[in-house]
Write a protein that holds these residues in place. Structure first.
Motif, PDB file in Angstrom:
ATOM      1  N   SER A 285       0.828  -1.208   0.000  1.00 42.51           N
ATOM      2  CA  SER A 285       0.000   0.000   0.000  1.00 42.51           C
ATOM      3  C   SER A 285       0.864   1.260   0.000  1.00 42.51           C
ATOM      4  O   SER A 285       0.443   2.314   0.477  1.00 42.51           O
ATOM      5  N   MET A 286       2.079   1.129  -0.513  1.00 43.85           N
ATOM      6  CA  MET A 286       3.010   2.258  -0.567  1.00 43.85           C
ATOM      7  C   MET A 286       3.649   2.325  -1.950  1.00 43.85           C
ATOM      8  O   MET A 286       3.844   1.302  -2.597  1.00 43.85           O
ATOM      9  N   THR A 287       3.983   3.515  -2.363  1.00 39.82           N
ATOM     10  CA  THR A 287       4.816   3.701  -3.543  1.00 39.82           C
ATOM     11  C   THR A 287       5.815   4.808  -3.220  1.00 39.82           C
ATOM     12  O   THR A 287       5.435   5.860  -2.699  1.00 39.82           O
ATOM     13  N   ILE A 288       7.076   4.538  -3.489  1.00 34.45           N
ATOM     14  CA  ILE A 288       8.155   5.423  -3.061  1.00 34.45           C
ATOM     15  C   ILE A 288       8.668   6.238  -4.241  1.00 34.45           C
ATOM     16  O   ILE A 288       8.912   5.695  -5.316  1.00 34.45           O
ATOM     17  N   ARG A 289       8.851   7.536  -3.997  1.00 33.89           N
ATOM     18  CA  ARG A 289       9.468   8.416  -4.985  1.00 33.89           C
ATOM     19  C   ARG A 289      10.578   9.200  -4.292  1.00 33.89           C
ATOM     20  O   ARG A 289      10.376   9.737  -3.198  1.00 33.89           O
ATOM     21  N   ASN A 290      11.734   9.273  -4.943  1.00 33.53           N
ATOM     22  CA  ASN A 290      12.783  10.091  -4.330  1.00 33.53           C
ATOM     23  C   ASN A 290      12.376  11.556  -4.426  1.00 33.53           C
ATOM     24  O   ASN A 290      11.546  11.934  -5.250  1.00 33.53           O
ATOM     25  N   TRP A 291      12.932  12.339  -3.542  1.00 37.42           N
ATOM     26  CA  TRP A 291      12.508  13.737  -3.427  1.00 37.42           C
ATOM     27  C   TRP A 291      12.792  14.523  -4.701  1.00 37.42           C
ATOM     28  O   TRP A 291      12.033  15.426  -5.060  1.00 37.42           O
ATOM     29  N   ASN A 292      13.863  14.179  -5.425  1.00 39.84           N
ATOM     30  CA  ASN A 292      14.137  14.865  -6.689  1.00 39.84           C
ATOM     31  C   ASN A 292      12.997  14.643  -7.681  1.00 39.84           C
ATOM     32  O   ASN A 292      12.617  15.561  -8.407  1.00 39.84           O
ATOM     33  N   THR A 293      12.458  13.450  -7.722  1.00 38.06           N
ATOM     34  CA  THR A 293      11.333  13.156  -8.608  1.00 38.06           C
ATOM     35  C   THR A 293      10.102  13.951  -8.193  1.00 38.06           C
ATOM     36  O   THR A 293       9.406  14.520  -9.037  1.00 38.06           O
ATOM     37  N   VAL A 294       9.832  14.012  -6.901  1.00 38.62           N
ATOM     38  CA  VAL A 294       8.693  14.790  -6.396  1.00 38.62           C
ATOM     39  C   VAL A 294       8.825  16.248  -6.822  1.00 38.62           C
ATOM     40  O   VAL A 294       7.872  16.855  -7.323  1.00 38.62           O
ATOM     41  N   MET A 295      10.011  16.799  -6.654  1.00 40.29           N
ATOM     42  CA  MET A 295      10.214  18.206  -6.991  1.00 40.29           C
ATOM     43  C   MET A 295      10.120  18.430  -8.504  1.00 40.29           C
ATOM     44  O   MET A 295       9.617  19.468  -8.935  1.00 40.29           O
ATOM     45  N   LYS A 296      10.585  17.490  -9.292  1.00 39.46           N
ATOM     46  CA  LYS A 296      10.479  17.620 -10.743  1.00 39.46           C
ATOM     47  C   LYS A 296       9.008  17.576 -11.179  1.00 39.46           C
ATOM     48  O   LYS A 296       8.582  18.361 -12.027  1.00 39.46           O
TER      49      LYS A 296
END
Length: 186
Positions: free
Chosen positions: A163-174
Motif C-alpha cells: 500500500s506504498m509507492t516510493i518516490r525520491n525527493w528529486n522526482t517529487v520536486m520535478k
C-alpha cells in the motif's frame, strides 16, 4: 478539465512488469485522457481528465494489466489532485530534502492505508534513518554516507508495503516543477 498526478506502483521495478512509457502514454490517450506526460520510467504521469480520482484509479488499475504483459499483475494506482500533490511538498518536515549531498530523501506515498498504521512497519536506525508521518505520505531520510546501514528496506517484506509507492525527493520536486510549468502555460 482537472490536472492529476498519477503514481503507479509495481511497474518497471527490478526488471519486472515492464511498461514502456511511450506505450503507457498512448494507452492513456486511448482511454480519453488528455495532455498526458510521463516522467521517467517509474510510473509517474501527469494528465488531464474530467473523471474523478476514484474513476481514474479504477480505470487505470484495470486498463494497465489488460494492455501490458505484467509478470505478477499486481499494480496499484494513486491519483492525486494538484492541491494534494502540492500539500506533500508544502507540509514536508523542516529542512527535508534540502541537503541532497548529505541525505537520500524519499516521499513514501500511501495508498489506502493511513500514516499511523504505515509508521508501525518502520524501524529507523538511530543516526542513519529518520521518518516523519504526513497526510497520505511518510517522509523518509537516510544519511547518504551510511545508507547501506539504513533499515528502510525492512518495510519491503511487510503487508503494508503493498500500500506504498516510493518516490525520491528529486522526482517529487520535478513533478511539482512540471505542474507549475503547465499552470503557467495554461
Amino acid at each position: 478539465m482537472n490536472t492529476y498526478v498519477i503514481l503507479i506502483r509495481g511497474i518497471n521495478v527490478g526488471g519486472k512488469n515492464i511498461v514502456p512509457m511511450v506505450g503507457l502514454k498512448k494507452c492513456l490517450e486511448e482511454q480519453g485522457f488528455t495532455d498526458v506526460l510521463t516522467y521517467i520510467a517509474s510510473g509517474n504521469v501527469i494528465l488531464k481528465s474530467k473523471k474523478t480520482t476514484g474513476e481514474i484509479k479504477d480505470l487505470l488499475e484495470s486498463t494497465i494489466p489488460a494492455n501490458f504483459e505484467l509478470e505478477d499483475g499486481f499494480i496499484k494506482v494513486l491519483v492525486l489532485t494538484c492541491d494534494q500533490f502540492r500539500a506533500v511538498v508544502d507540509r514536508k518536515p523542516e529542512g527535508f530534502g534540502e541537503q541532497p549531498g548529505k541525505y537520500h530523501s524519499d516521499a513514501i506515498f500511501l495508498m489506502g492505508v493511513d500514516a499511523a498504521r504505515a509508521m508501525t512497519v518502520f524501524d529507523p536506525r538511530e543516526g542513519v534513518d529518520a521518518i516523519w508521518p504526513g497526510d497520505g505520505v511518510i517522509y523518509s531520510q537516510r544519511l547518504s554516507v551510511q545508507r547501506t546501514r539504513s533499515r528502510l528496506s525492512k518495510i519491503v517484506g511487510t503487508a503494508v508495503y503493498k500500500s506504498m509507492t516510493i518516490r525520491n525527493w528529486n522526482t517529487v520536486m520535478k513533478l511539482l516543477e512540471i505542474l507549475k510549468s503547465r499552470e503557467t502555460n495554461a
